[in-house]
Write a protein that holds these residues in place. Structure first.
Motif, PDB file in Angstrom:
ATOM      1  N   LEU A  88      50.492 -44.094  58.410  1.00  0.00           N
ATOM      2  CA  LEU A  88      51.485 -43.127  59.110  1.00  0.00           C
ATOM      3  C   LEU A  88      50.605 -41.715  59.063  1.00  0.00           C
ATOM      4  N   PRO A  89      49.924 -41.166  58.041  1.00  0.00           N
ATOM      5  CA  PRO A  89      49.378 -39.999  57.813  1.00  0.00           C
ATOM      6  C   PRO A  89      48.525 -39.571  58.719  1.00  0.00           C
ATOM      7  N   PHE A  90      47.451 -40.678  59.199  1.00  0.00           N
ATOM      8  CA  PHE A  90      46.463 -40.587  60.085  1.00  0.00           C
ATOM      9  C   PHE A  90      47.076 -40.315  61.500  1.00  0.00           C
ATOM     10  N   ALA A  91      48.190 -41.164  61.717  1.00  0.00           N
ATOM     11  CA  ALA A  91      48.854 -41.212  63.086  1.00  0.00           C
ATOM     12  C   ALA A  91      49.567 -39.812  63.243  1.00  0.00           C
ATOM     13  N   ALA A  92      49.968 -39.289  62.268  1.00  0.00           N
ATOM     14  CA  ALA A  92      50.892 -38.088  62.324  1.00  0.00           C
ATOM     15  C   ALA A  92      49.740 -36.683  62.584  1.00  0.00           C
ATOM     16  N   SER A 122      50.375 -55.480  55.094  1.00  0.00           N
ATOM     17  CA  SER A 122      51.704 -55.762  55.485  1.00  0.00           C
ATOM     18  C   SER A 122      52.829 -54.916  54.860  1.00  0.00           C
ATOM     19  N   GLY A 123      53.964 -54.690  55.416  1.00  0.00           N
ATOM     20  CA  GLY A 123      54.905 -53.996  54.926  1.00  0.00           C
ATOM     21  C   GLY A 123      54.575 -52.457  54.691  1.00  0.00           C
ATOM     22  N   PHE A 124      55.355 -51.900  53.736  1.00  0.00           N
ATOM     23  CA  PHE A 124      55.460 -50.578  53.263  1.00  0.00           C
ATOM     24  C   PHE A 124      53.846 -50.233  53.290  1.00  0.00           C
ATOM     25  N   SER A 125      53.097 -50.870  52.570  1.00  0.00           N
ATOM     26  CA  SER A 125      51.641 -50.436  52.065  1.00  0.00           C
ATOM     27  C   SER A 125      50.914 -49.925  53.365  1.00  0.00           C
ATOM     28  N   LEU A 126      50.980 -50.850  54.340  1.00  0.00           N
ATOM     29  CA  LEU A 126      50.269 -50.688  55.591  1.00  0.00           C
ATOM     30  C   LEU A 126      50.770 -49.524  56.337  1.00  0.00           C
ATOM     31  N   THR A 127      52.270 -49.275  56.380  1.00  0.00           N
ATOM     32  CA  THR A 127      52.947 -47.805  56.833  1.00  0.00           C
ATOM     33  C   THR A 127      52.319 -46.736  56.122  1.00  0.00           C
ATOM     34  N   ALA A 128      52.514 -46.590  54.629  1.00  0.00           N
ATOM     35  CA  ALA A 128      51.811 -45.493  54.186  1.00  0.00           C
ATOM     36  C   ALA A 128      50.367 -45.284  54.254  1.00  0.00           C
ATOM     37  N   TRP A 129      49.665 -46.192  54.569  1.00  0.00           N
ATOM     38  CA  TRP A 129      48.235 -45.682  54.892  1.00  0.00           C
ATOM     39  C   TRP A 129      47.984 -45.329  56.177  1.00  0.00           C
TER      40      TRP A 129
END
Length: 169
Positions: free
Chosen positions: A113-117, A104-111
């Protein structure tokens, strides 16, 4: 007599209650090799720098893991479950101690986002290369023109070579 009998029964009940507390309660001795302990210890990353979780850390002389395992066993014997232990260590040491991010939250985004980019960049490169290939789609005509030019150049070069050879031979 009735009073003595009631007091005697109460004393016997207290003795049995104490016996049940001592013998009936689970005197759990947590085994470090058990599945329950593995589930708890494998959710924390070892701080010795090996990059493994505390359950599978096998660095020679790693004092961090031995102390951590002893602390986990103590917590489990006190009755704390997996989630309570995780919450305790996250509050004490932060989310960096976890082997997997909180979902949840920023931790999920931080993990994620790099793969999505990387996926987005790969898709963009695919479409750019595809556009370049389509732009050069008339390459058959260009190849035919190049072949004609090559044949003409070859004829010119062979005639020059022939003239030079005649001069000297």
């Amino acid at each position: 007599m009735n009073k003595k009998f009631s007091i005697g029964i109460l004393i016997i009940l207290f003795i049995f209650q104490g016996a049940f507390a001592v013998f009936g309660a689970e005197n759990k001795s947590i085994d470090i090799k058990s599945k329950e302990f593995k589930a708890v210890a494998s959710q924390f990353i070892c701080t010795c720098g090996c990059g493994q979780d505390h359950y599978s850390c096998d660095m020679a002389g790693c004092k961090n893991t031995e102390a951590f395992k002893a602390e986990l066993v103590d917590m489990m014997e006190k009755g704390m479950d997996k989630d309570e232990i995780r919450e305790y260590y996250v509050k004490a040491l932060g989310e960096e101690i976890l082997t997997a991010p909180v979902k949840s939250g920023f931790s999920l985004t931080a993990w994620v986002l790099p793969f999505a980019a990387i996926g987005g960049a790969g898709t963009g490169i695919f479409f750019i290369i595809r556009k370049w290939v389509k732009k050069n789609g008339n390459s058959e005509e260009m190849v035919a023109d190049d072949q004609e030019k090559d044949e003409i150049e070859e004829e010119i070069l062979s005639s020059i070579i022939e003239e030079e050879r005649k001069k000297y031979l």
